[in-house]
Design a protein around this motif. Structure first.
Motif, short mmCIF file in Angstrom:
data_model
loop_
_atom_site.label_atom_id
_atom_site.label_comp_id
_atom_site.label_asym_id
_atom_site.label_seq_id
_atom_site.Cartn_x
_atom_site.Cartn_y
_atom_site.Cartn_z
N SER A 55 0.85 -1.19 0.00
CA SER A 55 0.00 0.00 0.00
C SER A 55 0.88 1.24 0.00
CB SER A 55 -0.90 0.01 1.23
OG SER A 55 -0.12 0.19 2.40
N ALA A 56 0.28 2.36 -0.35
CA ALA A 56 1.02 3.62 -0.32
C ALA A 56 1.46 3.96 1.11
CB ALA A 56 0.16 4.74 -0.89
N GLN A 57 0.59 3.67 2.09
CA GLN A 57 0.96 3.92 3.48
C GLN A 57 2.10 3.02 3.91
OE1 GLN A 57 -2.56 3.66 5.93
NE2 GLN A 57 -2.90 5.86 5.74
N GLY A 58 2.05 1.77 3.50
CA GLY A 58 3.13 0.84 3.84
C GLY A 58 4.46 1.27 3.23
N ALA A 59 4.43 1.72 1.99
CA ALA A 59 5.66 2.17 1.33
C ALA A 59 6.20 3.43 2.01
CB ALA A 59 5.38 2.43 -0.15
N ALA A 60 5.32 4.36 2.37
CA ALA A 60 5.75 5.58 3.05
C ALA A 60 6.34 5.26 4.41
CB ALA A 60 4.59 6.56 3.19
N LEU A 61 5.70 4.36 5.14
CA LEU A 61 6.21 3.99 6.46
C LEU A 61 7.55 3.26 6.34
CD1 LEU A 61 5.87 3.97 9.49
CD2 LEU A 61 4.77 1.78 9.25
N TRP A 62 7.67 2.40 5.33
CA TRP A 62 8.94 1.69 5.12
C TRP A 62 10.05 2.70 4.88
CZ3 TRP A 62 11.00 -2.82 6.03
CH2 TRP A 62 12.20 -3.16 5.41
N ALA A 63 9.79 3.69 4.03
CA ALA A 63 10.79 4.72 3.74
C ALA A 63 11.14 5.51 5.01
CB ALA A 63 10.29 5.65 2.65
N ALA A 64 10.12 5.89 5.77
CA ALA A 64 10.35 6.66 7.00
C ALA A 64 11.12 5.85 8.03
CB ALA A 64 9.01 7.12 7.58
N SER A 65 10.74 4.59 8.22
CA SER A 65 11.39 3.79 9.25
C SER A 65 12.81 3.42 8.87
CB SER A 65 10.56 2.55 9.57
OG SER A 65 10.41 1.76 8.41
N GLU A 104 0.65 0.36 14.07
CA GLU A 104 0.63 -1.07 13.74
C GLU A 104 1.88 -1.49 12.98
OE1 GLU A 104 -2.14 -4.02 11.09
OE2 GLU A 104 -3.13 -2.48 12.29
N LEU A 105 2.27 -0.72 11.98
CA LEU A 105 3.41 -1.12 11.16
C LEU A 105 4.74 -0.92 11.87
CD1 LEU A 105 2.09 0.18 7.72
CD2 LEU A 105 2.21 -2.19 8.52
N LEU A 106 4.87 0.12 12.68
CA LEU A 106 6.11 0.29 13.44
C LEU A 106 6.27 -0.82 14.47
CD1 LEU A 106 6.60 4.10 14.08
CD2 LEU A 106 7.96 2.59 12.65
N THR A 107 5.17 -1.26 15.07
CA THR A 107 5.24 -2.38 16.00
C THR A 107 5.73 -3.63 15.29
OG1 THR A 107 3.48 -1.47 17.36
CG2 THR A 107 3.91 -3.82 17.60
N ALA A 108 5.20 -3.90 14.11
CA ALA A 108 5.64 -5.07 13.33
C ALA A 108 7.11 -4.95 12.95
CB ALA A 108 4.77 -5.23 12.10
N LEU A 109 7.54 -3.75 12.58
CA LEU A 109 8.94 -3.55 12.21
C LEU A 109 9.86 -3.79 13.40
CD1 LEU A 109 10.80 -2.40 9.83
CD2 LEU A 109 10.85 -0.38 11.27
N ARG A 110 9.47 -3.25 14.55
CA ARG A 110 10.30 -3.45 15.76
C ARG A 110 10.37 -4.93 16.14
NH1 ARG A 110 11.90 0.64 19.05
NH2 ARG A 110 11.76 -0.77 20.81
N MET A 111 9.27 -5.64 16.00
CA MET A 111 9.27 -7.08 16.29
C MET A 111 10.18 -7.82 15.32
SD MET A 111 5.23 -7.59 17.28
CE MET A 111 5.30 -9.34 17.06
N GLY A 112 10.16 -7.42 14.05
CA GLY A 112 11.05 -8.03 13.07
C GLY A 112 12.51 -7.75 13.36
N LEU A 113 12.83 -6.53 13.77
CA LEU A 113 14.21 -6.21 14.14
C LEU A 113 14.66 -7.04 15.33
CD1 LEU A 113 14.31 -2.30 13.85
CD2 LEU A 113 15.60 -3.94 12.48
#
Length: 86
Positions: free
Chosen positions: A12-22, A56-65
């Motif tokens: 999604s556009a939100q997912g891509a933007a969050l990926w870039a930001a994170s 939601e997506l930052l939580t998933a990213l932190r769990m993945g890290l």
């Protein structure tokens, strides 16, 4: 074997933007990769990602890290049977 980025690419556009930001807010520290959560949150909101999606997506990213860091630290046996660090 498929490329991991292709398998897990934002859909999604939100997912891509969050990926870039994170990814802009990840740095290498003494304990491994560290995420500047406040910075990623602010940058994602500036890029137009809504609050619930960021949380939601930052939580998933932190769990993945955290999972990736733990996997790298788990000793694995080599073919000869002797354990070694990751």
């Amino acid at each position: 074997m498929a490329c991991p980025y292709v398998l897990h690419a934002p859909t999604s556009a939100q997912g891509a933007a969050l990926w870039a930001a994170s990814t802009a807010c990840v740095s290498a520290g003494m304990a491994g990769l560290e995420l500047d959560t406040a910075g990623a949150l602010a940058l994602a909101r500036e890029m137009g990602v809504s609050g619930w999606a960021v949380a939601e997506l930052l939580t998933a990213l932190r769990m993945g890290l955290a999972a990736g860091t733990a996997a790298r630290r788990t000793p694995t046996p080599d073919p000869g049977g002797a354990p070694h660090g990751g």
